[in-house]
Design a protein around this motif. Structure first.
Motif, mmCIF file in Angstrom:
data_model
loop_
_atom_site.group_PDB
_atom_site.id
_atom_site.type_symbol
_atom_site.label_atom_id
_atom_site.label_comp_id
_atom_site.label_asym_id
_atom_site.label_seq_id
_atom_site.Cartn_x
_atom_site.Cartn_y
_atom_site.Cartn_z
ATOM 1 N N THR A 103 -2.305 2.155 -4.747
ATOM 2 C CA THR A 103 -1.997 3.540 -4.386
ATOM 3 C C THR A 103 -3.312 4.213 -4.021
ATOM 4 O O THR A 103 -4.149 4.491 -4.885
ATOM 5 C CB THR A 103 -1.278 4.259 -5.553
ATOM 6 N N LYS A 104 -3.516 4.399 -2.717
ATOM 7 C CA LYS A 104 -4.809 4.816 -2.170
ATOM 8 C C LYS A 104 -4.890 6.336 -2.175
ATOM 9 O O LYS A 104 -4.317 7.009 -1.328
ATOM 10 C CB LYS A 104 -4.925 4.241 -0.743
ATOM 11 N N LYS A 105 -5.658 6.856 -3.131
ATOM 12 C CA LYS A 105 -5.792 8.316 -3.251
ATOM 13 C C LYS A 105 -7.159 8.784 -2.775
ATOM 14 O O LYS A 105 -7.387 9.969 -2.593
ATOM 15 C CB LYS A 105 -5.581 8.736 -4.700
ATOM 16 N N LEU A 106 -8.113 7.818 -2.658
ATOM 17 C CA LEU A 106 -9.472 8.168 -2.211
ATOM 18 C C LEU A 106 -9.581 7.942 -0.705
ATOM 19 O O LEU A 106 -9.052 6.950 -0.187
ATOM 20 C CB LEU A 106 -10.513 7.285 -2.904
ATOM 21 N N PRO A 107 -10.305 8.829 0.004
ATOM 22 C CA PRO A 107 -10.517 8.576 1.425
ATOM 23 C C PRO A 107 -11.211 7.240 1.660
ATOM 24 O O PRO A 107 -12.011 6.796 0.832
ATOM 25 C CB PRO A 107 -11.398 9.743 1.880
ATOM 26 N N LEU A 114 0.841 -1.207 0.000
ATOM 27 C CA LEU A 114 0.000 0.000 0.000
ATOM 28 C C LEU A 114 0.867 1.244 0.000
ATOM 29 O O LEU A 114 1.865 1.308 0.713
ATOM 30 C CB LEU A 114 -0.868 0.029 1.263
ATOM 31 N N ASP A 115 0.461 2.228 -0.799
ATOM 32 C CA ASP A 115 1.051 3.555 -0.649
ATOM 33 C C ASP A 115 -0.003 4.594 -1.006
ATOM 34 O O ASP A 115 -1.168 4.248 -1.174
ATOM 35 C CB ASP A 115 2.352 3.699 -1.477
ATOM 36 N N GLY A 116 0.383 5.840 -1.093
ATOM 37 C CA GLY A 116 -0.585 6.903 -1.389
ATOM 38 C C GLY A 116 -1.064 7.583 -0.125
ATOM 39 O O GLY A 116 -0.864 7.083 0.989
ATOM 40 N N PRO A 117 -1.742 8.755 -0.289
ATOM 41 C CA PRO A 117 -2.097 9.587 0.873
ATOM 42 C C PRO A 117 -3.045 8.929 1.868
ATOM 43 O O PRO A 117 -3.060 9.307 3.030
ATOM 44 C CB PRO A 117 -2.746 10.826 0.230
ATOM 45 N N PHE A 118 -3.851 7.944 1.447
ATOM 46 C CA PHE A 118 -4.793 7.328 2.374
ATOM 47 C C PHE A 118 -4.429 5.874 2.700
ATOM 48 O O PHE A 118 -5.273 5.110 3.171
ATOM 49 C CB PHE A 118 -6.226 7.426 1.843
ATOM 50 N N ALA A 119 -3.173 5.484 2.456
ATOM 51 C CA ALA A 119 -2.739 4.108 2.742
ATOM 52 C C ALA A 119 -2.876 3.789 4.226
ATOM 53 O O ALA A 119 -3.238 2.673 4.593
ATOM 54 C CB ALA A 119 -1.297 3.911 2.286
ATOM 55 N N ASN A 120 -2.625 4.776 5.087
ATOM 56 C CA ASN A 120 -2.689 4.527 6.542
ATOM 57 C C ASN A 120 -4.074 4.094 6.980
ATOM 58 O O ASN A 120 -4.223 3.246 7.836
ATOM 59 C CB ASN A 120 -2.300 5.782 7.323
ATOM 60 N N GLY A 121 -5.109 4.676 6.385
ATOM 61 C CA GLY A 121 -6.486 4.338 6.745
ATOM 62 C C GLY A 121 -6.797 2.875 6.472
ATOM 63 O O GLY A 121 -7.665 2.294 7.103
ATOM 64 N N LEU A 122 -6.082 2.288 5.523
ATOM 65 C CA LEU A 122 -6.363 0.904 5.129
ATOM 66 C C LEU A 122 -5.581 -0.102 5.936
ATOM 67 O O LEU A 122 -6.045 -1.198 6.164
ATOM 68 C CB LEU A 122 -5.995 0.696 3.658
ATOM 69 N N GLU A 123 -4.390 0.307 6.361
ATOM 70 C CA GLU A 123 -3.515 -0.659 7.030
ATOM 71 C C GLU A 123 -4.198 -1.260 8.260
ATOM 72 O O GLU A 123 -3.960 -2.391 8.620
ATOM 73 C CB GLU A 123 -2.179 -0.006 7.400
ATOM 74 N N ALA A 124 -5.120 -0.492 8.864
ATOM 75 C CA ALA A 124 -5.811 -0.963 10.064
ATOM 76 C C ALA A 124 -6.821 -2.066 9.729
ATOM 77 O O ALA A 124 -7.194 -2.848 10.579
ATOM 78 C CB ALA A 124 -6.529 0.200 10.721
ATOM 79 N N GLU A 125 -7.262 -2.118 8.471
ATOM 80 C CA GLU A 125 -8.300 -3.080 8.078
ATOM 81 C C GLU A 125 -7.698 -4.441 7.778
ATOM 82 O O GLU A 125 -6.952 -4.595 6.817
ATOM 83 C CB GLU A 125 -9.007 -2.594 6.809
ATOM 84 N N ILE A 183 -17.871 6.819 -1.622
ATOM 85 C CA ILE A 183 -17.624 6.965 -3.058
ATOM 86 C C ILE A 183 -16.984 5.687 -3.615
ATOM 87 O O ILE A 183 -16.313 5.708 -4.639
ATOM 88 C CB ILE A 183 -16.794 8.228 -3.413
ATOM 89 N N GLY A 184 -17.226 4.603 -2.913
ATOM 90 C CA GLY A 184 -16.899 3.284 -3.465
ATOM 91 C C GLY A 184 -15.436 2.953 -3.563
ATOM 92 O O GLY A 184 -15.079 2.045 -4.316
ATOM 93 N N GLY A 185 -14.584 3.650 -2.834
ATOM 94 C CA GLY A 185 -13.142 3.390 -2.955
ATOM 95 C C GLY A 185 -12.792 1.912 -2.875
ATOM 96 O O GLY A 185 -12.172 1.367 -3.782
ATOM 97 N N GLY A 186 -13.217 1.264 -1.805
ATOM 98 C CA GLY A 186 -12.900 -0.157 -1.610
ATOM 99 C C GLY A 186 -13.532 -1.016 -2.682
ATOM 100 O O GLY A 186 -12.921 -1.969 -3.184
ATOM 101 N N SER A 187 -14.766 -0.687 -3.066
ATOM 102 C CA SER A 187 -15.466 -1.460 -4.103
ATOM 103 C C SER A 187 -14.793 -1.258 -5.457
ATOM 104 O O SER A 187 -14.648 -2.213 -6.234
ATOM 105 C CB SER A 187 -16.925 -1.001 -4.201
ATOM 106 N N ALA A 188 -14.391 -0.014 -5.745
ATOM 107 C CA ALA A 188 -13.711 0.263 -7.017
ATOM 108 C C ALA A 188 -12.374 -0.469 -7.071
ATOM 109 O O ALA A 188 -11.990 -0.992 -8.117
ATOM 110 C CB ALA A 188 -13.505 1.770 -7.181
ATOM 111 N N ASP A 189 -11.682 -0.518 -5.924
ATOM 112 C CA ASP A 189 -10.403 -1.248 -5.870
ATOM 113 C C ASP A 189 -10.641 -2.736 -6.146
ATOM 114 O O ASP A 189 -9.901 -3.358 -6.913
ATOM 115 C CB ASP A 189 -9.756 -1.117 -4.483
ATOM 116 N N ALA A 190 -11.671 -3.294 -5.503
ATOM 117 C CA ALA A 190 -11.968 -4.722 -5.682
ATOM 118 C C ALA A 190 -12.289 -5.020 -7.149
ATOM 119 O O ALA A 190 -11.803 -6.007 -7.722
ATOM 120 C CB ALA A 190 -13.139 -5.121 -4.789
ATOM 121 N N ALA A 191 -13.093 -4.173 -7.766
ATOM 122 C CA ALA A 191 -13.452 -4.370 -9.177
ATOM 123 C C ALA A 191 -12.217 -4.228 -10.071
ATOM 124 O O ALA A 191 -12.052 -4.970 -11.050
ATOM 125 C CB ALA A 191 -14.543 -3.380 -9.591
#
Ligand code: C5P
Length: 291
Positions: free
Chosen positions: A96-100, A58-69, A105-113
């Motif tokens: 590269t996580k650019k979406l909050p 993971l990288d990008g401005p919102f990578a930290n928010g995901l590491e907890a999941e 706005i479907g960030g996780g769903s868009a990533d999965a797709a």
């Protein structure tokens, strides 16, 4: 060793619900819904390379928010596709996580797709969009619409996707106040709702005035409960409402991201600069809808 040419890239655009009507709670625990979803040029990026194991960097401005999941949708998508076709889930994935995160706005769903699309190419699979949507449905309600990333009507629990007619180009501003909201909690706190089937989908939506008139008759039924959980959403909406040139403002999905549609690109840009200045802790992005 992986050469540059082995790397496959995929873009995971943000999905915005222009309206979202909620119906009854079903026996499977989900709610029936009706929505018009659109995609914009703001999103996450993913890269896939051959590897003997499945890994996620993971990288990008919102990578930290995901590491907890622990239960990341990207890995779940890779495993779901591998299981579907009966092969091991092997790939090195970089997101590269650019979406909050958890922002409506479907960030996780868009990533999965995007994983489904990317691994289809990496593993040289021959799968139709329909088949990919079947796999997508097992990952989450919002994932099927993100498979093709086309403006679409959503029904059922979100998995029944029908492309909409072409929508007009309109400038849009996205604003997230920096708090994650749980979709489950928002549905649980649901109060008033429109129900499904009240929308006339035959309405022409080809010009900005037609689209705005249509959307003004609709709503996001999840907005009041999300606002109750996170009152700052009301503040975001008040701020959007007073921006010059704004035509419509509303929350997307289960929040907390809100959007505004503008009648011209300059007004959207001016609003982006103004809100970025007055609320430096908010995520603010000017984009556009329509093709
Ligand atoms: O499908 P997804 O994992 O995105 O849904 C998250 C939660 O949101 C579900 O567990 C459910 O509580 C709620 N939900 C719902 N009706 C939908 C979609 C989601 O009640 N159509």
């Amino acid at each position: 060793m992986t050469s540059q040419t082995d790397v496959i890239e995929a873009f995971a655009p943000a999905k915005i619900n222009l309206f979202l009507h909620v119906g009854d709670k079903r026996s499977d625990g989900f709610h029936d819904l009706e929505s018009l979803a659109v995609f914009v040029d703001v999103g996450d990026t993913l890269a896939f390379s051959p590897s003997p194991e499945l890994s996620l960097a993971l990288d990008g401005p919102f990578a930290n928010g995901l590491e907890a999941e622990g239960d990341n949708l990207v890995l779940r998508a890779a495993q779901a596709l591998a299981k579907h076709i009966g092969r091991p889930a092997t790939a090195a994935i970089r997101l590269t996580k650019k979406l909050p995160v958890a922002s409506g706005i479907g960030g996780g769903s868009a990533d999965a797709a995007a994983v489904l699309r990317g691994l289809t190419r990496l593993w040289a699979l021959d799968l139709s969009w329909t088949e990919l949507r079947v796999v997508a449905e097992t990952i989450g309600s919002d994932v099927p619409v993100c498979v093709e990333c086309k403006s679409s009507w959503m029904e059922g629990r979100g998995e029944r996707v029908t492309p909409s007619a072409t929508l007009p180009q309109m400038p849009m501003l996205l604003v997230n106040p920096g708090i994650a909201v749980s979709t489950k909690d928002v549905f649980r706190a649901l109060a008033m709702r429109h129900g499904t089937g009240s929308i006339n989908r035959a309405t022409s939506l080809s010009s900005p005035p037609e689209l705005i008139a249509f959307l003004k008759k609709a709503a996001n039924d999840l907005q009041p409960s999300a606002q109750q959980i996170a009152p700052v959403i009301g503040h975001v909406l008040d701020e959007l409402a007073r921006m010059p040139g704004v035509e419509l403002w509303r929350m997307s999905g289960s929040g907390a991201t809100c959007f505004a549609l503008f009648d011209d690109q300059n007004s959207a840009k001016v609003a982006e600069v103004a809100l970025s200045h007055t609320h430096p802790d908010w995520w603010v992005r000017a984009t556009r809808i329509g093709s």
